[in-house]
Design an enzyme around this catalytic site. Structure first.
Site, PDB file in Angstrom:
ATOM      1  N   ASP A 360       0.993  -1.217  -0.212  1.00 24.10           N
ATOM      2  CA  ASP A 360      -0.170  -0.074   0.414  1.00 24.10           C
ATOM      3  C   ASP A 360       0.263   1.381  -0.039  1.00 24.10           C
ATOM      4  O   ASP A 360       1.691   1.439   1.062  1.00 24.10           O
ATOM      5  CB  ASP A 360      -0.846   0.344   0.922  1.00 24.10           C
ATOM      6  CG  ASP A 360      -1.842   0.743   1.168  1.00 24.10           C
ATOM      7  OD1 ASP A 360      -1.708   2.121   0.170  1.00 24.10           O
ATOM      8  OD2 ASP A 360      -3.144   0.627   1.735  1.00 24.10           O
ATOM      9  N   HIS A 391      -3.296   0.583  -3.029  1.00 23.52           N
ATOM     10  CA  HIS A 391      -4.179   1.444  -2.033  1.00 23.52           C
ATOM     11  C   HIS A 391      -6.034   1.948  -2.495  1.00 23.52           C
ATOM     12  O   HIS A 391      -5.989   2.028  -3.356  1.00 23.52           O
ATOM     13  CB  HIS A 391      -3.380   2.259  -1.662  1.00 23.52           C
ATOM     14  CG  HIS A 391      -4.592   3.311  -0.850  1.00 23.52           C
ATOM     15  ND1 HIS A 391      -4.715   2.552   0.452  1.00 23.52           N
ATOM     16  CD2 HIS A 391      -6.122   3.957  -0.532  1.00 23.52           C
ATOM     17  CE1 HIS A 391      -5.782   4.059   1.717  1.00 23.52           C
ATOM     18  NE2 HIS A 391      -6.407   4.809   0.536  1.00 23.52           N
TER      19      HIS A 391
END
Length: 467
Positions: A360, A391
């Site tokens: 992420d 993300h």
């Protein structure tokens, strides 16, 4: 139909920008997002990839991995065993990615940058709050697919409350989740904060990052409108702070059967203070300023709008908007004492599935951003950690929806079945106790009865408060 020259040129420019962005994000010596200490720079890109690939194994229990290299991190319990069996059978985790979709920045940018396209049909309601403010509820009413499956008993479809990110942007994945949920028999509704997505700002007050007071009133209204339906909740990215704050403050009175968070920001203060990589920081900051510029006249009596629009970071903007107010200024510490999403996490009494990826680029590496001790000690919290996904991305090859959507809806279905089975077992136990009591043998049988031992904790709807 082949692409025209203009479209090809735009595509080439986009690919060049993505290449430059990826090259900058791989520069050695750049500090990790959310890290409390500066790590030594890796000597080669291969070492960086190996270190990132081992993050999932670093937090995982020594158990058989799930399909797709995912791991379920949680405290052992009967519900955890049920979810683990369901995830091992999940077809969503088995669908692999194409190589060009595996990059975390590409997945993230596709989620936030690409246009939304044709979305669902929405019916908007404005809900007036006790302080005369307004929030908006967008009910997803179409397009209705044939042969919709009802997810709850009787003729009442379950309501799915969807909370977008804290910036108010309605992304492709949020609308895709709503369409998939509608097809599966849910009744989705999107919650919009004050001033977001065209909701009028009728009072000079915006909703702080983790203040669930407006969400409480919205849930009460949804419960009033659909009293017999099950209620599930899903949040995206930074919007998870609002959902987790609500579950913690309300405890067993939240009316929610199950919740899920996609790429949640769990340590919000550290996230603001560390800052994001500059492309994401500048992008989110610009989006916030554009949205707030519409309300400079309404907010000029409460905040310094000039300083607000000159903010150079997300932290400075948040601090100017909610801490350095003209009427009642507060400190940065006090603000997070009131808005940190995990401040009342011990009071949460609803199963919560958090889907995160080890790569992420917005939240940062799991070693610094995921409170794994929470998932290992709290029987209500489950972490599904994947190696790839970016993300809020978790993309698959078109036209398949994001695999996180499939997993979440399967998780809600498994929760419903688990709780129904538990209620049936409790009903059988009560009838058996009544039968034995009627024969006046309860006293003697109670002495001879031996309960089966198990190393798993039994799950209960209610949780004893220990604070």
């Amino acid at each position: 139909m082949p692409l025209g020259g203009a479209a090809l040129a735009l595509l080439a420019v986009a690919l060049a920008l993505l290449a430059l962005l990826a090259r900058w994000l791989r520069r050695p010596g750049r500090p990790a997002v959310g890290a409390t200490t500066v790590r030594e720079a890796q000597s080669t890109d291969d070492e960086e990839g190996a270190d990132r690939g081992d993050l999932a194994d670093q937090f995982s229990d020594p158990q058989e991995p799930l399909p797709g290299g995912c791991r379920l991190i949680c405290k052992p319990s009967a519900l955890a065993q049920c979810l683990l069996r369901a995830l091992r059978r999940s077809a969503a985790l088995e669908t692999g990615l194409r190589s060009w979709l595996a990059g975390p920045h590409l997945q993230t940018l596709c989620h936030f940058v690409l246009p939304v396209g044709p979305g669902p049909e929405l019916a908007r309601e404005y809900l007036q709050l006790t302080d005369d403010g307004l929030v908006a509820l967008d009910w997803v009413v179409g397009p209705c697919a044939r042969g919709r499956r009802v997810t709850s008993a009787g003729s009442h479809p379950a309501v799915l409350l969807v909370i977008p990110n804290a910036w108010g942007r309605l992304t492709r994945n949020v609308l895709g989740l709503c369409l998939l949920a509608l097809e599966r028999g849910y009744y989705p509704v999107i919650f919009h904060r004050r001033g977001h997505q065209g909701c009028p700002l009728v009072s000079p007050r915006l909703q702080p990052f983790g203040d669930p007071s407006d969400l409480k009133e919205a849930v009460t209204y949804i419960r009033f409108r659909h009293p017999a339906a099950l209620l599930f909740a899903v949040s995206e990215g930074s919007g998870s702070a609002l959902l987790l704050s609500y579950l913690g403050e309300c405890g067993s009175s939240s009316y929610v059967t199950g919740a899920a968070c996609i790429s949640p920001v769990l340590r919000c203060r550290e996230w603001f203070e560390a800052g994001l990589p500059w492309p994401y920081e500048r992008g989110f900051l610009l989006q916030q300023k554009i949205a707030l510029s519409r309300y400079t006249t309404a907010l000029e009596d409460t905040v310094d709008t000039g300083q607000l629009l000159r903010s150079r970071s997300l932290r400075e903007l948040e601090e100017t908007l909610f801490c350095h107010t003209k009427g009642c200024p507060i400190s940065w510490d006090t603000y997070w004492d009131r808005n940190e999403p995990l401040r009342d996490v011990d009071e949460a009494a609803v199963p919560v599935l958090c889907i995160c990826s080890a790569d992420d680029p917005v939240c940062g590496p799991p070693a610094h951003t995921l409170p794994t001790e929470l998932f290992r000690s709290n029987p209500y919290f489950f972490l599904l950690l994947s190696r790839h996904g970016g993300h809020c991305g978790f993309l698959r090859q078109e036209p398949l929806p994001a695999w996180s959507h499939e997993v979440i809806l399967e998780y809600f279905r498994d929760l419903t079945e688990f709780f129904r089975a538990e209620e049936r077992m409790k009903g059988l136990s009560r009838r058996r106790a009544s039968f034995l009591g009627g024969r006046r043998r309860w006293g003697s049988l109670q002495k001879r009865e031996v309960l089966p031992s198990s190393h798993l904790e039994m799950f209960s709807w209610k949780r004893s408060y220990t604070r």
